[in-house]
Design an enzyme around this catalytic site. Structure first.
Site, PDB file in Angstrom:
ATOM      1  CD  GLU A   1      -2.630   1.151   2.668  1.00 11.43           C
ATOM      2  OE1 GLU A   1      -3.642   1.878   2.741  1.00 11.43           O
ATOM      3  OE2 GLU A   1      -2.274   0.381   3.581  1.00 11.43           O
TER       4      GLU A   1
ATOM      5  CE  LYS B   1      -7.397   1.264   3.384  1.00  9.11           C
ATOM      6  NZ  LYS B   1      -6.198   1.784   4.104  1.00  9.11           N
TER       7      LYS B   1
ATOM      8  CB  CYS C   1      -4.426  -1.777   4.265  1.00 12.21           C
ATOM      9  SG  CYS C   1      -3.530  -1.879   5.843  1.00 12.21           S
TER      10      CYS C   1
END
Length: 255
Positions: free
Chosen positions: A42, A115, A147
């Site tokens: 990330e 995200k 994540c």
């Protein structure tokens, strides 16, 4: 068959040229097979540094992603592999935590994902995505996640319903919650009968120790990177195994 490579690396906060050089060196050393998929952690381009988000946005307000996109496309062309990586991205007036997928011979990303679930330091600074985007490579339907998304099983379930057979997770996941990392990766794999390829960053201070890994649809760890070490690990995945396992153990069939 598809080989997936995880580039476990440390990024220098805010220093894209040094991070690009590091990323390229690691890929060069790994010598990925043509047609493979290569994953970076990330925000590999700047490091996961929420305190610098405003600086990144003001430094290049029109296209903070320009140099990152160019680097990934050049890398894809040089190694004849698809590259997946990203950072702070701008679309219109919106800034997101983005991963782009770049394929050899293309001029723009072939797939992109924002995200969906922003971690606390990102909230108020970036805009969450609201879509699940799949792309195809070597007969695999792939869903990219980032994540903190890992904590939300419904995201993965929806992606699986859309056809996902492989989930990628590109992360900056701290050592303090390493047990959560390992447990949730296996859970997302087992409950969706899908491969999970998860790449995490490392830092010299030990706050991030990597532990990047690839997990099979049965929940078995196929490969795991050494903790606290910059390295590249890979595994070969078989889409027919996913399809056969789902047929033999049909947990998604209503009775």
């Amino acid at each position: 068959m598809l080989k997936v490579y995880l580039v476990q690396m440390e990024s220098v906060p805010g220093d894209k040229p040094r991070n690009f050089a590091k990323a390229k060196a690691l890929v060069s050393e790994a010598k990925p097979e043509k047609g493979s998929l290569v994953l970076f952690p990330e925000m590999f381009d700047t490091g996961y540094t929420p305190q610098l988000f405003d600086k990144f946005k003001s430094a290049n307000p029109h296209a903070p992603q320009a140099s990152t996109a160019s680097f990934l496309q050049e890398l894809a062309n040089e190694f004849n592999c698809s590259m997946a990586g990203g950072g702070v991205w701008r679309t219109g007036a919106i800034f997101t935590n983005h991963v782009g997928v770049f394929a050899p011979g293309q001029t723009t990303e072939v797939a992109g994902y924002n995200k969906n679930h922003l971690f606390f330091p990102e909230q108020g600074k970036l805009t969450a995505g609201n879509e699940i985007n799949l792309f195809k490579i070597n007969d695999f339907n792939v869903a990219t996640t980032i994540c903190y998304d890992l904590r939300f099983p419904e995201l993965y379930s929806e992606a699986r319903k859309k056809g996902a057979e492989l989930f990628t997770v590109q992360a900056a996941w701290p050592t303090a919650r390493k047990n959560h990392w390992e447990t949730l990766l296996k859970a997302r794999s087992i409950e969706n009968q899908a491969y999970v390829a998860a790449v995490n960053c490392v830092t010299a201070d030990g706050i991030f120790t990597g532990d990047s890994q690839i997990i099979s649809p049965t929940g078995d760890v196929l490969v795991c990177a050494q903790s606290k070490k910059e390295c590249v690990v890979f595994a070969e995945l078989d889409v027919k195994m996913v399809q056969q396992y789902r047929k033999d153990f049909p947990i998604f069939t209503k009775t």
